[in-house]
Design a protein around this motif. Structure first.
Motif, mmCIF file in Angstrom:
data_model
loop_
_atom_site.group_PDB
_atom_site.id
_atom_site.type_symbol
_atom_site.label_atom_id
_atom_site.label_comp_id
_atom_site.label_asym_id
_atom_site.label_seq_id
_atom_site.Cartn_x
_atom_site.Cartn_y
_atom_site.Cartn_z
ATOM 1 N N THR A 60 49.610 0.448 -0.940
ATOM 2 C CA THR A 60 49.764 0.082 0.468
ATOM 3 C C THR A 60 48.975 1.056 1.329
ATOM 4 O O THR A 60 48.708 2.191 0.937
ATOM 5 C CB THR A 60 51.247 0.118 0.893
ATOM 6 O OG1 THR A 60 51.778 1.418 0.644
ATOM 7 C CG2 THR A 60 52.059 -0.912 0.114
ATOM 8 N N ARG A 61 48.604 0.577 2.507
ATOM 9 C CA ARG A 61 47.924 1.382 3.518
ATOM 10 C C ARG A 61 46.670 2.055 2.978
ATOM 11 O O ARG A 61 46.442 3.259 3.157
ATOM 12 C CB ARG A 61 48.866 2.423 4.128
ATOM 13 C CG ARG A 61 50.234 1.904 4.557
ATOM 14 C CD ARG A 61 50.133 0.696 5.459
ATOM 15 N NE ARG A 61 49.503 1.001 6.747
ATOM 16 C CZ ARG A 61 49.119 0.081 7.633
ATOM 17 N NH1 ARG A 61 49.254 -1.218 7.327
ATOM 18 N NH2 ARG A 61 48.573 0.437 8.769
ATOM 19 N N PRO A 86 50.066 -4.874 5.400
ATOM 20 C CA PRO A 86 50.617 -3.713 4.675
ATOM 21 C C PRO A 86 49.688 -3.154 3.606
ATOM 22 O O PRO A 86 49.865 -2.019 3.177
ATOM 23 C CB PRO A 86 51.906 -4.261 4.048
ATOM 24 C CG PRO A 86 51.699 -5.740 3.975
ATOM 25 C CD PRO A 86 50.861 -6.092 5.158
ATOM 26 N N ARG A 87 48.706 -3.918 3.185
ATOM 27 C CA ARG A 87 47.819 -3.454 2.120
ATOM 28 C C ARG A 87 46.804 -2.417 2.617
ATOM 29 O O ARG A 87 46.397 -1.538 1.857
ATOM 30 C CB ARG A 87 47.060 -4.628 1.492
ATOM 31 C CG ARG A 87 47.945 -5.673 0.834
ATOM 32 C CD ARG A 87 47.089 -6.827 0.346
ATOM 33 N NE ARG A 87 47.879 -7.943 -0.157
ATOM 34 C CZ ARG A 87 48.217 -8.112 -1.426
ATOM 35 N NH1 ARG A 87 47.831 -7.217 -2.322
ATOM 36 N NH2 ARG A 87 48.929 -9.153 -1.810
#
Length: 392
Positions: A60-61, A86-87
């Motif tokens: 994520t992020r 969110p990725r």
């Protein structure tokens, strides 16, 4: 005058029952710190520390950038949607693609999207518009996160544009949404609900850990017996030794299936009785193969030196991280000589997928056959000799 040398009798090991040989082999393992570390310490350490690297499950992020050449409300909306995904996380909006490339080369970001000039004008005219996405292909998981994150952001914005066009033509909002996507698609991951990398790789690698630790430990212990001349023993003694190795291997297997998978919340328990049947077939095949290799090497250090570097090739031919069809045909056949090939496939079916025992029966039969052949070879090669050769 020289007289011909007569064959000299060899002192054979004292007769032992199965229980006595089992206890003696366990005592030998306890006294041998190297073998004890492999058979007991290594599975425990791997069980705690190997899954720790995959604790996050899903990336994520992931840091990315956006090259905005359009500078319109539509391009800014794409940037906002990308940052909300969110990725990925939009670290900055670059003035040029060169700036984004240099940030990628420095490792500050893992990818970027290029919004072309005239994007909004093309969309208003109904022309095709392309947003290019560049990602770091050296890391598959990071590349996937970047591609999926930008694709979701652009796809969401594109869907909103299409719905507004349909509403402008006279359709209501529900009608426009139905016209844009008349068939709704819902994807559900059946046996990996989180779609995490750890849930995919650790249950399969656990079988490799069980194999490699037991294989090296059994080969080292057998090499020690060869060096001290204790490898020549009756069938009952060797069956007790193999049973002792299996006892430690079964304990490690129950430790993984019964606690490590629960601790890290991996998919499990699909067919508990089937998983126990797998361990009952898998561990003896490894123990017998390890003893056979130990007799062949004839030296405890050589066994460790050779087997230590086989883990990665064995992982590739096991059939879970690399497509079997991509292997050379010879390797596709030779890989069945390894217990992990059948063990991994059976474990994924029984422990993760919840398949009936009949679905894994061919793999269990292959393990039983492999274990029987290796055990028979050990008993044949290590049978006690009644006499020494003349001149020995």
């Amino acid at each position: 005058m020289n007289t011909p040398m007569q064959p000299m009798p060899v002192t054979t090991p004292p007769r032992q029952g199965l229980l006595g040989a089992w206890l003696q082999a366990l005592a030998t393992v306890v006294r041998d710190k190297g073998v004890l570390l492999l058979l007991v310490g290594a599975p425990v350490l791997y069980g705690f520390f190997y899954p720790w690297f995959y604790a996050d499950e899903v990336l994520t992020r992931v840091p990315v950038a956006v090259v905005d050449r359009d500078h319109t409300s539509l391009s800014r909306q794409i940037t906002r949607f990308a940052d909300a995904d969110p990725r990925i996380e939009v670290r900055f909006v670059a003035a040029s693609e060169r700036e984004a490339q240099e940030a990628l080369w420095r490792g500050e970001i893992e990818g970027y999207a290029v919004i072309p000039a005239g994007l909004k004008r093309s969309v208003v005219r109904g022309e095709n518009a392309v947003v290019s996405i560049e990602a770091n292909g050296a890391y598959a998981l990071l590349n996937k996160a970047v591609q999926y994150g930008f694709a979701e952001a652009v796809g969401t914005v594109s869907a909103g544009v299409e719905i507004r066009k349909l509403q402008a033509s006279g359709q209501s909002a529900p009608q426009a949404r139905a016209s844009r996507a008349p068939v709704q698609l819902q994807m559900v991951a059946l046996f990996n609900p989180t779609e995490g990398y750890g849930s995919f790789v650790v249950p399969a690698v656990a079988l490799l850990i069980l194999q490699q630790t037991l294989l090296m430990g059994a080969a080292m212990l057998t090499g020690t017996w060869v060096e001290s001349g204790q490898h020549r023993a009756r069938a009952t003694t060797w069956l007790g030794r193999l049973l002792a190795l299996c006892t430690l291997g079964w304990a490690s297997g129950l430790f993984y299936f019964g606690w490590i998978f629960v601790l890290h919340d991996y998919p499990r328990g699909g067919n508990p009785l089937g998983a126990l049947a797998l361990l009952a077939c898998y561990i003896p095949a490894i123990a017998a193969l390890g003893a056979l290799l130990g007799l062949w090497f004839g030296n405890r250090e050589r066994a460790l030196q050779v087997l230590l570097f086989t883990t990665l090739p064995i992982a590739f031919v096991a059939g879970f991280s690399w497509p079997v069809e991509a292997l050379p045909e010879l390797l596709q056949w030779l890989r069945w000589l390894l217990p992990s090939t059948s063990g991994v496939q059976a474990s994924l079916r029984l422990n993760q997928l919840g398949a009936p025992l009949s679905a894994a029966l061919p793999y269990l039969c292959a393990l039983v056959a492999l274990g029987a052949v290796c055990a028979g070879a050990v008993l044949a090669l290590a049978r006690p000799s009644s006499t020494l050769r003349p001149g020995a």
